[in-house]
Enzyme design. Structure first.
Site, mmCIF file in Angstrom:
data_model
loop_
_atom_site.group_PDB
_atom_site.id
_atom_site.type_symbol
_atom_site.label_atom_id
_atom_site.label_comp_id
_atom_site.label_asym_id
_atom_site.label_seq_id
_atom_site.Cartn_x
_atom_site.Cartn_y
_atom_site.Cartn_z
ATOM 1 N N TYR A 40 9.960 -4.338 0.867
ATOM 2 C CA TYR A 40 9.971 -5.246 2.009
ATOM 3 C C TYR A 40 10.650 -6.575 1.653
ATOM 4 O O TYR A 40 10.905 -6.866 0.489
ATOM 5 C CB TYR A 40 8.551 -5.455 2.521
ATOM 6 C CG TYR A 40 7.990 -4.179 3.129
ATOM 7 C CD1 TYR A 40 8.251 -3.857 4.454
ATOM 8 C CD2 TYR A 40 7.259 -3.275 2.367
ATOM 9 C CE1 TYR A 40 7.777 -2.681 5.012
ATOM 10 C CE2 TYR A 40 6.788 -2.086 2.916
ATOM 11 C CZ TYR A 40 7.049 -1.801 4.231
ATOM 12 O OH TYR A 40 6.588 -0.627 4.776
ATOM 13 N N GLY A 172 -5.279 3.983 -0.708
ATOM 14 C CA GLY A 172 -4.322 4.250 0.362
ATOM 15 C C GLY A 172 -4.197 5.731 0.629
ATOM 16 O O GLY A 172 -4.776 6.269 1.575
ATOM 17 N N ARG A 173 -3.437 6.411 -0.216
ATOM 18 C CA ARG A 173 -3.208 7.842 -0.039
ATOM 19 C C ARG A 173 -4.506 8.638 -0.021
ATOM 20 O O ARG A 173 -4.676 9.576 0.763
ATOM 21 C CB ARG A 173 -2.300 8.364 -1.152
ATOM 22 C CG ARG A 173 -0.873 7.903 -1.046
ATOM 23 C CD ARG A 173 -0.112 8.112 -2.344
ATOM 24 N NE ARG A 173 -0.105 9.499 -2.770
ATOM 25 C CZ ARG A 173 0.478 9.914 -3.899
ATOM 26 N NH1 ARG A 173 1.073 9.038 -4.687
ATOM 27 N NH2 ARG A 173 0.460 11.175 -4.229
#
Length: 218
Positions: A40, A172-173
């Site tokens: 990002y 997360g995953r």
């Protein structure tokens, strides 16, 4: 062709971040997180592999970090630092010839903000991947709430908290593939394996169809 942002454009983007923070506050959010992980925009400024600028936003580590800190300051003006977090990922996507030095500077400076937390992604996609960064040094340099992320399970997460490697662990995953992750962590698994082919697929597949423990045992 891609080109470097002008100074006016950079200031406009910082203003956009600030407006987004105001919108989140108005909408009733509890806080905001600056996503400065790669690839990002803040991370593109941070790394010397992607930042080829020669002005005040490029070259030295201090200059490359300038954009991130200016955005962070704008968010703190809206929320107060105790409601702002930041997410970094030294290991992901972009490389830096002085990565350890770069991130040691960043986390040292972040300590002055008294943020809600720093979330550090210590690995990317491979559970067997060995970090190229000495995260222990970064952890020691950061004077605040340190959240570690990166292929943790119940055992490794509890060990990290017990030995002071992290204050908290984020998932997360593992959360995507296990809708009842809290219950699974409490029992130390078992865990569903994530279907990486469904990541970023654009539909609901891989996000709402993983079975819970109760469904598996029925």
């Amino acid at each position: 062709m891609p080109r470097a942002l002008t100074h006016n454009e950079i200031q406009g983007i910082i203003a956009d971040y600030k407006q987004a923070a105001k919108n989140a506050l108005k909408a009733g959010f509890d806080g905001v997180e600056l996503h400065a992980a790669g690839p990002y925009l803040p991370a593109q400024f941070l790394h010397d592999s992607s930042n080829q600028r020669t002005d005040a936003y490029g070259g030295s580590i201090e200059n490359r970090a300038r954009f991130t800190f200016e955005v962070l300051s704008a968010l703190c003006e809206v929320w107060g630092a105790d409601r702002v977090g930041i997410k970094l990922s030294p290991e992901i996507s972009l490389t830096d010839s002085r990565a350890q030095e770069t991130y040691l500077y960043i986390v040292s400076q972040l300590s002055r903000y008294n943020l809600a937390y720093l979330q550090m992604m210590e690995r990317a996609w491979d559970r067997n991947e060995q970090p190229s960064i000495d995260h222990t040094q970064l952890r020691d340099a950061y004077k605040g709430c340190y959240v570690a992320n990166g292929m943790y399970d119940s055992e490794s997460a509890n060990n990290a908290i017990a030995d002071g490697t992290a204050d908290y662990i984020s998932f997360g995953r593992l959360f995507i593939s296990n809708p009842d992750l809290v219950a699974r962590l409490a029992s130390n698994g078992p865990y569903n394996e994530e279907d990486m082919s469904s990541f970023f697929s654009g539909d609901a597949r891989g996000y709402v169809d993983y079975p819970s423990l109760s469904e598996q045992s029925a």
